[in-house]
Motif scaffolding. Structure first.
Motif, short mmCIF file in Angstrom:
data_model
loop_
_atom_site.label_atom_id
_atom_site.label_comp_id
_atom_site.label_asym_id
_atom_site.label_seq_id
_atom_site.Cartn_x
_atom_site.Cartn_y
_atom_site.Cartn_z
N ARG A 282 37.64 82.03 -84.91
CA ARG A 282 36.59 82.00 -83.89
C ARG A 282 35.23 82.11 -84.55
O ARG A 282 35.00 83.00 -85.38
CB ARG A 282 36.78 83.15 -82.90
N CYS A 283 34.33 81.19 -84.24
CA CYS A 283 32.96 81.24 -84.72
C CYS A 283 32.07 81.80 -83.62
O CYS A 283 32.03 81.24 -82.51
CB CYS A 283 32.47 79.86 -85.14
N ILE A 284 31.36 82.87 -83.92
CA ILE A 284 30.57 83.57 -82.92
C ILE A 284 29.13 83.70 -83.40
O ILE A 284 28.86 84.43 -84.36
CB ILE A 284 31.17 84.96 -82.62
N PRO A 285 28.19 82.97 -82.79
CA PRO A 285 26.77 83.18 -83.12
C PRO A 285 26.38 84.59 -82.71
O PRO A 285 26.63 85.02 -81.58
CB PRO A 285 26.05 82.12 -82.28
N VAL A 286 25.74 85.32 -83.61
CA VAL A 286 25.49 86.75 -83.36
C VAL A 286 24.02 87.12 -83.35
O VAL A 286 23.69 88.28 -83.11
CB VAL A 286 26.24 87.64 -84.38
N THR A 287 23.14 86.19 -83.62
CA THR A 287 21.71 86.52 -83.61
C THR A 287 20.92 85.42 -82.91
O THR A 287 21.33 84.26 -82.86
CB THR A 287 21.13 86.67 -85.03
N ALA A 288 19.76 85.81 -82.40
CA ALA A 288 18.73 84.84 -82.06
C ALA A 288 18.12 84.37 -83.38
O ALA A 288 18.40 84.94 -84.45
CB ALA A 288 17.68 85.51 -81.17
N PRO A 289 17.30 83.32 -83.37
CA PRO A 289 16.65 82.91 -84.62
C PRO A 289 15.85 84.06 -85.25
O PRO A 289 15.12 84.78 -84.56
CB PRO A 289 15.74 81.76 -84.18
N PHE A 290 16.02 84.25 -86.55
CA PHE A 290 15.25 85.27 -87.25
C PHE A 290 13.76 84.90 -87.19
O PHE A 290 13.38 83.73 -87.36
CB PHE A 290 15.69 85.37 -88.71
N GLU A 291 12.93 85.91 -86.96
CA GLU A 291 11.49 85.66 -86.80
C GLU A 291 10.78 85.51 -88.13
O GLU A 291 9.69 84.94 -88.19
CB GLU A 291 10.86 86.79 -85.99
N GLU A 292 11.35 86.03 -89.20
CA GLU A 292 10.73 85.91 -90.52
C GLU A 292 11.83 85.84 -91.58
O GLU A 292 12.99 86.15 -91.31
CB GLU A 292 9.80 87.09 -90.80
N ASP A 293 11.44 85.41 -92.77
CA ASP A 293 12.40 85.37 -93.87
C ASP A 293 12.94 86.77 -94.14
O ASP A 293 12.19 87.75 -94.12
CB ASP A 293 11.74 84.84 -95.14
N VAL A 294 14.24 86.84 -94.42
CA VAL A 294 14.90 88.09 -94.77
C VAL A 294 15.65 87.87 -96.08
O VAL A 294 16.35 86.88 -96.24
CB VAL A 294 15.87 88.55 -93.66
N PHE A 295 15.50 88.82 -97.01
CA PHE A 295 16.19 88.73 -98.30
C PHE A 295 17.29 89.78 -98.34
O PHE A 295 17.03 90.98 -98.32
CB PHE A 295 15.20 88.92 -99.45
N VAL A 296 18.53 89.32 -98.38
CA VAL A 296 19.70 90.18 -98.26
C VAL A 296 20.24 90.53 -99.65
O VAL A 296 20.51 89.64 -100.46
CB VAL A 296 20.81 89.48 -97.44
N THR A 297 20.41 91.82 -99.91
CA THR A 297 20.94 92.27 -101.20
C THR A 297 22.39 92.70 -101.13
O THR A 297 23.07 92.80 -102.16
CB THR A 297 20.09 93.42 -101.75
N ALA A 298 22.90 92.99 -99.94
CA ALA A 298 24.32 93.38 -99.79
C ALA A 298 24.74 93.12 -98.35
O ALA A 298 23.93 93.19 -97.42
CB ALA A 298 24.55 94.84 -100.17
N VAL A 299 26.03 92.80 -98.19
CA VAL A 299 26.60 92.49 -96.87
C VAL A 299 27.94 93.22 -96.74
O VAL A 299 28.74 93.25 -97.69
CB VAL A 299 26.85 90.97 -96.71
N ASN A 300 28.16 93.79 -95.58
CA ASN A 300 29.47 94.38 -95.29
C ASN A 300 29.83 94.07 -93.84
O ASN A 300 28.94 93.94 -92.99
CB ASN A 300 29.48 95.89 -95.52
N VAL A 301 31.10 93.95 -93.58
CA VAL A 301 31.58 93.73 -92.22
C VAL A 301 32.18 95.03 -91.70
O VAL A 301 32.94 95.70 -92.42
CB VAL A 301 32.60 92.58 -92.16
#
Length: 542
Positions: free
Chosen positions: A165-184
């Motif tokens: 299942r593919c689930i869109p989870v955000t509205a469009p980001f308002e500014e650039d975001v730089f991600v250093t780590a991700v966890n579920v």
């Protein structure tokens, strides 16, 4: 007992003349009897705690818990057989090809411990012999900067063993975001098998909304990917992996205007009740507002899209050579096939990366398992600097004895793929926000005849920017360079290019691309294609 000593503890039957002397037999018997037997508490339990309990605990995705002897004993033989077969733990890459960070593959000594445990009778042993394993804790990340939840719980389809299942989870980001780590943060540990975090760029939002609206409830059914034409990847997650960290000084950019999509793989074998709903979330650790990384990580797609697999073949191979479309440092890979795939590998033919073999091995997965796909960062000592035009060779093997018709490339369950995402670190040049906004500042430092510099700049802004930029330049080109564009288009759309067009440009279509670029570059750099490039948020005319 030190597992490293096991080979010496179990001597072989080497003979000089076919008959061992009485003294030798006596010595061997004495040595063997002096060695303690391999047992659960002394030898196997620490291995399980280090490598297996992330899944095989109460309420975990593993079909059985292995946290005590009472739980292990009924399945000891099956567990040992799974280890011997290489199916557990489910670490797919062969680390002798290239050493991987965060590997939970069993060492040769640990594999030998399981083998000896079986030979010694799968003994429990004395709980007093247990010594807790020395485990280096992961780097402390602190509280996440963003906690992104599903818009509403999703009722997992228990009519399917595997529900994608593919689930869109955000509205469009308002500014650039730089991600250093991700966890579920899985809402239902017993159901969430793995997750891929995708981005839909601003140029794919209409397509995403149309797909999402076509089905009732949260999200839409998906399999090979999120169903949009140009997705970017942020991360992948599977139970037991923990947070996925970018290398020091690097980050993954989420462009302003993008939306995030979670591709959820639910396995319903462990569902304990009907009508279960999941409300998983994703945690992001990001750089503070206004701070930028030294490098960004981009997932560069290497994919053969033109193969056809004949039915009835136990070992059909697809080999492809592709050009590296931008300059950067290869820091990891994310391989992908579907369920007919049996093995896959990639190397750099003729490339000397300090290895003993002339063709530098990038990744080798001798036993592919679709259900345990993931991304893999290399140890820093294994990173490889790649230049535009270097060649990556991929090999994918398939077993098609279960199908009775040809199988081609595609996203559906009944299609196949041979895909390698190369995770490349590229120096970051700050600029405007949005899909391709930062690329302009980078391109301004390129000379018109430097194809490598131009392509690397737009690739640094992400796969969606790269695809959009090439598409819009192609739309602009005929008014200036029709005679040179036609041969290029014929090359990238013809049999000479079995892959994504961007990996053909430096290799199969290099001559046609160079001729076309010589004509087109002055117009691009003068801003004469900016009206087309506005679709990508890119302006080069100053």
């Amino acid at each position: 007992m030190s597992l490293a000593l096991l080979p010496a503890c179990r001597p072989g039957n080497d003979e000089d003349d076919g008959q061992a002397s009485d003294d030798e037999v006596g010595d061997e018997a004495s040595d063997t009897s002096a060695q303690p037997l391999v047992t659960y508490h002394a030898d196997i339990r620490p291995i399980l705690e280090t490598n297996c309990l992330g899944c095989h605990s109460e309420g975990g995705i593993g079909p059985l818990a292995l946290t005590s002897w009472a739980e292990v004993e009924p399945f000891a033989q099956l567990m040992a057989e799974s280890v011997a077969a290489g199916t557990m733990p489910p670490w797919l890459p062969d680390n002798t090809c290239r050493s991987m960070r965060d590997s939970f593959a069993l060492s040769p000594e640990q594999l030998l411990a399981f083998e000896q445990w079986v030979e010694d009778g799968l003994l429990e042993g004395d709980p007093a012999d247990y010594v807790a394993p020395m485990q280096e804790p992961p780097p402390a990340l602190g509280e996440p900067d963003l906690h992104i939840e599903m818009p509403e719980p999703y009722a997992v389809n228990q009519d399917l063993v595997d529900d994608y299942r593919c689930i869109p989870v955000t509205a469009p980001f308002e500014e650039d975001v730089f991600v250093t780590a991700v966890n579920v943060d899985p809402g239902r540990d017993e159901l969430v098998h793995h997750v891929i975090v995708y981005l839909a760029g601003q140029n794919a939002l209409d397509e995403l909304e149309m797909i999402d609206a076509a089905e009732e409830g949260p999200g839409y059914a998906c399999y090979g990917g999120p169903g949009i034409s140009i997705p970017d990847i942020v991360s992948m997650w599977a139970p037991g992996f923990g947070a996925v960290r970018s290398p020091e000084g690097a980050a993954i950019r989420i462009p302003a205007g993008s939306r995030m999509i979670l591709q959820m793989h639910y396995n319903t074998v462990n569902a304990t009740e009907p009508g279960v709903a999941d409300a998983s979330a994703v945690d992001l650790w990001t750089l503070p507002a206004g701070e930028v990384p030294d490098e960004v990580i981009n997932f560069v797609l290497f994919s053969n899209k033109s193969f056809e697999l004949p039915p009835g073949e136990a070992d059909y191979q697809v080999e492809t050579e592709m050009g590296v479309p931008a300059t950067g440092t290869l820091v990891g890979v994310a391989p992908h096939m579907h369920t007919l795939g049996t093995s896959m590998s990639a190397d750099l033919p003729g490339f000397d990366a300090g290895q003993s073999e002339p063709d530098a091995c990038v990744v080798d997965i001798p036993r592919w398992d679709f259900n345990w796909q993931n991304l893999y960062y290399f140890d820093e000592s294994e990173w490889v600097d790649l230049d535009y035009g270097d060649v990556l060779r991929t090999r994918c093997s398939y077993d098609t004895t279960s199908v009775d018709a040809p199988v081609g490339y595609g996203d559906s369950t009944f299609d196949e793929m041979c895909v390698f995402y190369a995770m490349m670190a590229m120096p970051w040049t700050p600029g405007e926000q949005g899909l391709c906004g930062p690329a302009a500042a980078c391109v301004n430092g390129c000379s018109e005849d430097d194809i490598d510099c131009f392509l690397t700049c737009i690739k640094t802004s992400g796969t969606a920017c790269f695809a959009c930029g090439l598409q819009q330049i192609s739309a602009c080109a005929p008014q200036f360079c029709l005679d040179s564009i036609v041969p290029l288009v014929e090359c990238v759309t013809g049999d000479a290019c079995p892959t994504e067009s961007d990996t053909c440009l430096p290799l199969q279509c290099a001559a046609e691309f160079e001729t076309a670029w010589d004509c087109l570059a002055p117009h691009v750099f003068a801003g004469e294609c900016d009206a087309d490039l506005a679709e990508c948020g890119l302006a080069l005319g100053g």
